[in-house]
Design an enzyme around this catalytic site. Structure first.
Site, PDB file in Angstrom:
ATOM      1  N   VAL A 171      27.453  26.084  44.899  1.00  0.00           N
ATOM      2  CA  VAL A 171      27.451  24.789  44.614  1.00  0.00           C
ATOM      3  C   VAL A 171      29.054  24.570  44.463  1.00  0.00           C
ATOM      4  O   VAL A 171      29.659  23.397  44.809  1.00  0.00           O
ATOM      5  CB  VAL A 171      26.812  24.136  43.441  1.00  0.00           C
ATOM      6  CG1 VAL A 171      27.434  22.873  43.026  1.00  0.00           C
ATOM      7  CG2 VAL A 171      25.320  24.308  43.703  1.00  0.00           C
ATOM      8  N   GLU A 172      30.046  25.304  43.873  1.00  0.00           N
ATOM      9  CA  GLU A 172      31.271  24.952  43.519  1.00  0.00           C
ATOM     10  C   GLU A 172      32.345  25.224  44.690  1.00  0.00           C
ATOM     11  O   GLU A 172      33.192  24.323  44.793  1.00  0.00           O
ATOM     12  CB  GLU A 172      31.779  25.832  42.460  1.00  0.00           C
ATOM     13  CG  GLU A 172      31.131  25.523  41.021  1.00  0.00           C
ATOM     14  CD  GLU A 172      31.570  24.475  40.174  1.00  0.00           C
ATOM     15  OE1 GLU A 172      32.806  24.068  40.941  1.00  0.00           O
ATOM     16  OE2 GLU A 172      30.966  23.973  39.314  1.00  0.00           O
TER      17      GLU A 172
END
Length: 232
Positions: free
Chosen positions: A131-132
């Site tokens: 996600v990051e």
């Protein structure tokens, strides 16, 4: 309670990456065993003095001390056979982000090391990285967050060292995993609030939902039955 005890109970959604039959992976067993063996005999990275990923200035002395103490703990490794099954399963799922097999296995070894050290589920760490940064170690956000786990530079001033390189793979993993574990403890095992704190969006659920979706659809893992591992 650690996050490793709160693994998603539902299996991956239809079409998500799943475990690959071990018979298809036999040509890689020797290479992976050598990698894991090297890890378990003390192949370590330079120690980092601090960790984190969220804009929360004015850290208390207690928080600084707890993070430094956590980072100073010796690294531990689990049963290499169990780790082998995990790496073989995860490295295929990681291929879409990292084409190089050796690089995938190296990253997975490091993720598992940090998971063992902090008590986090390694699948959670992988979900956060997806996600990051989508597994881009040189990723830099518009807000200035850096590396695999998108650590904000101010953390070096708060609890780190000025020369820490947040684009370094080992450094990013050490910072991110330590801070996430701290927030999970602070929130008494509440994974939603812990993830929201990590992202700097406490009170909102969009970020925890994204991470949990990545976990259940790509990184969910169920260890093989003991007799399967023994027979293999």
């Amino acid at each position: 309670m650690t996050i490793s005890s709160i693994s998603p109970s539902a299996p991956p959604a239809k079409g998500a990456a799943g475990d690959t039959p071990l018979r298809r992976l036999r040509p890689w067993l020797a290479a992976v065993l050598l990698t894991l063996s090297a890890a378990s005999t003390g192949l370590t990275s330079p120690p980092v003095q601090a960790a984190a990923a969220i804009p929360e200035h004015g850290l208390s002395p207690g928080l600084r001390d707890s993070l430094r103490e956590a980072l100073a703990e010796p690294e531990a490794f689990e049963d290499p056979i169990d780790a082998l099954h995990w790496v073989l399963s995860m490295q295929q799922r990681l291929e879409r982000y990292m084409p190089d097999r050796a690089a995938r296995i190296d990253l997975l070894r490091k993720v598992r090391r940090e998971a063992t050290r902090t008590g986090l589920a390694p699948e959670l760490i992988l979900s956060v990285i997806q996600v990051e940064s989508a597994f881009k170690p040189t990723a830099v956000s518009h807000a200035g967050a850096r590396g695999l786990m998108q650590v904000m530079p101010f953390w070096k001033r708060e609890i780190g060292e000025p020369d820490d390189n947040l684009l370094d793979q080992d450094t990013s993993l050490r910072y991110g995993a330590t801070i996430l574990a701290h927030y999970l403890k602070r929130e008494k095992g509440d994974i939603t609030d812990a993830l929201a704190r990590y992202n700097g969006s406490l009170g909102k659920t969009w970020y925890p939902e994204r991470v949990m979706r990545a976990w259940t659809t790509r990184w969910w893992y169920q260890a093989p039955a003991p007799f399967v591992a023994e027979r293999t």
